[in-house]
Design an enzyme around this catalytic site. Structure first.
Site, PDB file in Angstrom:
ATOM      1  N   CYS A  82      -4.483  12.362  13.617  1.00 34.53           N
ATOM      2  CA  CYS A  82      -5.175  11.101  13.355  1.00 34.53           C
ATOM      3  C   CYS A  82      -5.039  10.291  14.651  1.00 34.53           C
ATOM      4  CB  CYS A  82      -4.571  10.369  12.171  1.00 34.53           C
ATOM      5  SG  CYS A  82      -2.968   9.687  12.553  1.00 34.53           S
ATOM      6  N   ARG A  89       0.990  14.182  13.534  1.00 30.73           N
ATOM      7  CA  ARG A  89       1.447  13.930  12.166  1.00 30.73           C
ATOM      8  C   ARG A  89       1.386  15.190  11.290  1.00 30.73           C
ATOM      9  NH1 ARG A  89      -0.927   8.402  10.102  1.00 30.73           N
ATOM     10  NH2 ARG A  89       0.978   8.434   8.839  1.00 30.73           N
ATOM     11  N   PRO A  90       2.116  16.227  11.667  1.00 29.13           N
ATOM     12  CA  PRO A  90       2.155  17.472  10.884  1.00 29.13           C
ATOM     13  C   PRO A  90       2.842  17.250   9.539  1.00 29.13           C
ATOM     14  CG  PRO A  90       3.857  17.487  12.551  1.00 29.13           C
ATOM     15  CD  PRO A  90       3.050  16.245  12.797  1.00 29.13           C
ATOM     16  N   LYS A 119       0.849  -1.211   0.000  1.00 24.06           N
ATOM     17  CA  LYS A 119       0.000   0.000   0.000  1.00 24.06           C
ATOM     18  C   LYS A 119       0.876   1.249   0.000  1.00 24.06           C
ATOM     19  CE  LYS A 119      -1.628   1.421   4.140  1.00 24.06           C
ATOM     20  NZ  LYS A 119      -1.313   2.793   4.533  1.00 24.06           N
ATOM     21  N   ASN A 120       1.896   1.251   0.849  1.00 24.06           N
ATOM     22  CA  ASN A 120       2.705   2.467   1.007  1.00 24.06           C
ATOM     23  C   ASN A 120       3.704   2.679  -0.108  1.00 24.06           C
ATOM     24  OD1 ASN A 120       1.218   2.958   3.235  1.00 24.06           O
ATOM     25  ND2 ASN A 120       2.806   2.408   4.716  1.00 24.06           N
ATOM     26  N   ARG A 145      -8.272  -0.774   5.274  1.00 19.47           N
ATOM     27  CA  ARG A 145      -7.438   0.280   4.672  1.00 19.47           C
ATOM     28  C   ARG A 145      -6.124  -0.319   4.175  1.00 19.47           C
ATOM     29  NH1 ARG A 145      -6.809   5.772   7.897  1.00 19.47           N
ATOM     30  NH2 ARG A 145      -5.593   6.054   6.010  1.00 19.47           N
ATOM     31  N   ASP A 193       5.097   0.279  12.258  1.00 24.45           N
ATOM     32  CA  ASP A 193       3.873  -0.364  11.736  1.00 24.45           C
ATOM     33  C   ASP A 193       3.770  -1.821  12.154  1.00 24.45           C
ATOM     34  OD1 ASP A 193       3.909   1.395   8.535  1.00 24.45           O
ATOM     35  OD2 ASP A 193       3.370   1.998  10.566  1.00 24.45           O
TER      36      ASP A 193
HETATM   37  C1  EPZ Z   1       4.481   6.753   6.587  1.00 22.43           C
HETATM   38  O1  EPZ Z   1       3.663   7.746   7.163  1.00 22.43           O
HETATM   39  C2  EPZ Z   1       3.575   5.546   6.413  1.00 22.43           C
HETATM   40  N1  EPZ Z   1       2.466   5.897   5.510  1.00 22.43           N
HETATM   41  C3  EPZ Z   1       3.041   5.115   7.776  1.00 22.43           C
HETATM   42  O2  EPZ Z   1       2.285   3.945   7.574  1.00 22.43           O
HETATM   43  C4  EPZ Z   1       4.218   4.792   8.685  1.00 22.43           C
HETATM   44  O3  EPZ Z   1       3.734   4.470   9.961  1.00 22.43           O
HETATM   45  C5  EPZ Z   1       5.153   6.007   8.780  1.00 22.43           C
HETATM   46  O4  EPZ Z   1       5.568   6.399   7.453  1.00 22.43           O
HETATM   47  C6  EPZ Z   1       6.392   5.721   9.593  1.00 22.43           C
HETATM   48  O5  EPZ Z   1       7.073   4.634   9.049  1.00 22.43           O
HETATM   49  C7  EPZ Z   1       2.709   5.949   4.177  1.00 22.43           C
HETATM   50  O6  EPZ Z   1       3.810   5.713   3.705  1.00 22.43           O
HETATM   51  C8  EPZ Z   1       1.529   6.286   3.315  1.00 22.43           C
HETATM   52  P1  EPZ Z   1       6.359  10.108   8.686  1.00 22.43           P
HETATM   53  P2  EPZ Z   1       4.184   9.262   7.193  1.00 22.43           P
HETATM   54  O7  EPZ Z   1       6.197  11.386   7.967  1.00 22.43           O
HETATM   55  O8  EPZ Z   1       5.059   9.529   6.053  1.00 22.43           O
HETATM   56  C9  EPZ Z   1       6.877  13.356  12.047  1.00 22.43           C
HETATM   57  C10 EPZ Z   1       0.446   2.545   7.820  1.00 22.43           C
HETATM   58  O9  EPZ Z   1       0.164   1.913   8.812  1.00 22.43           O
HETATM   59  N2  EPZ Z   1       6.759  14.362  10.980  1.00 22.43           N
HETATM   60  O10 EPZ Z   1       7.509   9.211   8.338  1.00 22.43           O
HETATM   61  O11 EPZ Z   1       2.997  10.115   7.406  1.00 22.43           O
HETATM   62  C11 EPZ Z   1       5.575  12.607  12.269  1.00 22.43           C
HETATM   63  O12 EPZ Z   1       4.724  13.324  13.129  1.00 22.43           O
HETATM   64  C12 EPZ Z   1       0.892   3.981   7.927  1.00 22.43           C
HETATM   65  O13 EPZ Z   1       0.481   2.073   6.667  1.00 22.43           O
HETATM   66  C13 EPZ Z   1       6.891  15.706  11.313  1.00 22.43           C
HETATM   67  O14 EPZ Z   1       7.082  16.060  12.464  1.00 22.43           O
HETATM   68  O15 EPZ Z   1       5.050   9.254   8.513  1.00 22.43           O
HETATM   69  C14 EPZ Z   1       6.034  11.297  12.860  1.00 22.43           C
HETATM   70  O16 EPZ Z   1       6.212  11.465  14.254  1.00 22.43           O
HETATM   71  C15 EPZ Z   1       0.597   4.511   9.307  1.00 22.43           C
HETATM   72  N3  EPZ Z   1       6.776  16.645  10.335  1.00 22.43           N
HETATM   73  C16 EPZ Z   1       7.413  11.083  12.207  1.00 22.43           C
HETATM   74  O17 EPZ Z   1       7.793  12.339  11.635  1.00 22.43           O
HETATM   75  C17 EPZ Z   1       6.558  16.296   9.025  1.00 22.43           C
HETATM   76  O18 EPZ Z   1       6.483  17.206   8.159  1.00 22.43           O
HETATM   77  C18 EPZ Z   1       7.397  10.053  11.083  1.00 22.43           C
HETATM   78  O19 EPZ Z   1       6.318  10.405  10.245  1.00 22.43           O
HETATM   79  C19 EPZ Z   1       6.427  14.930   8.704  1.00 22.43           C
HETATM   80  C20 EPZ Z   1       6.535  13.976   9.695  1.00 22.43           C
END
Ligand code: EPZ
Length: 419
Positions: free
Chosen positions: A118, A123-124, A22-23, A398, A306
């Site tokens: 969420c 998740r900003p 999916k990702n 999902r 995950d």
């Molecule tokens: C991706 O989400 C995945 N989703 C998530 O999978 C996964 O849990 C996550 O990466 C971590 O591995 C997709 O790829 C579609 P991040 P993403 O940006 O990109 C912080 C699932 O179960 N952050 O890597 O949204 C954020 O708050 C989903 O399939 C900022 O602070 O996650 C988090 O604490 C759930 N500012 C950390 O970074 C930003 O601008 C990692 O988030 C972006 C992120």
């Protein structure tokens, strides 16, 4: 709404095929915005998140060919009426923000709703925005939307404070048409990022370093459409590996590259589970007692966040005490209270959960809260005494394609019923 009903106690035995990731699909669908002809993505799983993303692309003006039984997805974006991703779409799926980079890169503007929080955390997308600003985009944030405008983005050296997966992907999608070279430092190393970079290169981009913490993207003027087969879903594979381990099973997980799951393989072996590479897949043989181990989630290639809820379900029936630390998201223990209703002995203190293994879990009516939490409740139900009912499984749909069908084929006593 559907629910899943499980009678626990069966060992899982047999072979299961892992669906496409999916990702990996979601950023590839966003990449289809970068070219005006048909992009073809194969091995696409039938998931709610992918349907949501399709709706968003159609809203933007893309054409999507009818579904095929073999999971081939064809997308063409000749033009976009209005490059806007509305709140009601973005709020249901945070990954919708991935349209930001390609829209401003190809159509010079974009208006995307801020995702908001969420279940698992705030998740900003501040790092996505900061990177675009460094590439010369004019950015305004008002009434919950981020508006981005740029005649042509400029290459920049961007350091991301946190290794963000979709942040890395979004900025890569923005940089492919930028004027000059963009360097993403502290970029995410996930295989899904590599899959996107490889595909963009086949479309004519010049990207080096994907899979490392520094990615270099030289802007090009034209990108051509391609056909790409999506990599297997390592989290779905990991979920089946834990299912086999917990139920004293013997399951062969097909089409899953062993090296995608090094951290999980190591942890499962520490619990006494047999994990071996076999014919391009992984064989997992579980036995009791399950040794309790400590787990700390960190960005790839560390133990995946995950997979945290799933390994917690396994530690709930471990032989001792396990400390599980979630370093990526601030609120990813929503599954704990439901596992406690099954008799699990878990204490949460901030980002740490202390899990004292119990002899047996007991089946109970449960409620899913987010995608991976729902998976952990299904896993717990497989080993619990008696009947477990998991409601609100739209969360599960999902990210898992027909999980009950796949588990049933491995010997689980599991049904999906109308609520
Ligand atoms: C991706 O989400 C995945 N989703 C998530 O999978 C996964 O849990 C996550 O990466 C971590 O591995 C997709 O790829 C579609 P991040 P993403 O940006 O990109 C912080 C699932 O179960 N952050 O890597 O949204 C954020 O708050 C989903 O399939 C900022 O602070 O996650 C988090 O604490 C759930 N500012 C950390 O970074 C930003 O601008 C990692 O988030 C972006 C992120």
């Amino acid at each position: 709404m559907d629910k899943i009903v499980i009678e626990g106690g069966n060992r899982l035995v047999g072979e299961v095929a892992v669906s496409g990731a999916k990702n990996a699909v979601l950023p590839l669908m966003a990449a289809a915005l970068l070219t005006s002809d048909w992009t073809t993505i194969t091995n696409v799983p039938k998931l709610r998140d992918i349907d949501t993303f399709k709706k968003l692309l159609v809203h933007l003006g893309a054409e999507i060919a009818p579904d095929t039984p073999d999971g081939t997805l064809k997308i063409r974006t000749r033009d976009v009426a209005a490059p806007e991703a509305p709140y009601d779409m973005v709020k249901t799926m945070r990954a919708s923000v991935l349209v930001l980079g390609p829209l401003v890169s190809r159509f010079k503007r974009a208006r995307v709703s801020l995702p908001g929080g969420c279940a698992i955390g705030a998740r900003p997308i501040d790092l996505h925005i900061k990177g675009l600003r460094q590439m010369g985009a004019e950015i305004t944030i008002e009434s919950g939307y981020v508006e981005v405008r740029a005649e042509r983005l400029k290459g920049a050296k961007i350091y991301m404070d946190t290794a963000t997966v979709t942040g890395t992907e979004n900025l890569m999608l923005a940089a492919v048409h930028a004027d000059g070279t963009t360097i993403l430092e502290n970029s995410a190393l996930e295989p899904e990022v590599v899959c996107l970079a490889d595909t963009l290169n086949r479309m004519g981009a010049h990207i080096v370093g994907a899979g490392t913490d520094t990615i270099r993207i030289e802007g090009v003027t034209e990108l051509r459409p391609v056909e790409v087969r999506v990599i297997p879903d390592r989290i779905e594979a990991g979920t089946f590996m834990v299912a086999s381990a917990m139920t004293r099973g013997n399951v062969f997980i097909k089409d899953c590259p062993y090296h995608y799951l090094d951290a999980l393989n190591t942890k499962l072996k520490e619990t006494g589970t047999e994990v071996t590479e076999e014919d391009g897949g992984v064989r997992v043989i579980g036995d009791w007692p399950i040794r309790s181990v400590d787990v700390k989630t960190i960005p790839y290639p560390g133990f995946p966040t995950d997979m945290q809820a799933q390994i917690m379900a396994m530690m709930a029936i471990g032989s001792g005490l396990s400390v599980i630390t979630e370093t990526v998201f601030e609120n990813r223990f929503m599954h704990v209270s439901e596992l406690q209703r099954m008799g699990a002995n878990i204490t949460v203190d901030g980002r740490c959960a202390v899990v004292r293994g119990v002899k047996r879990l007991s089946g109970a009516p449960l409620m899913a809260t987010d995608l991976r939490a729902s998976a952990s409740l299904i896993l717990a139900g497989l080993v619990a005494e008696g009947k477990t009912e998991v409601s609100r499984i739209y969360h599960l749909d999902r990210g898992y394609e027909r999980i009950e069908t796949k588990l049933k084929a491995l010997g689980a006593n599991i049904e999906r019923v109308k609520e």
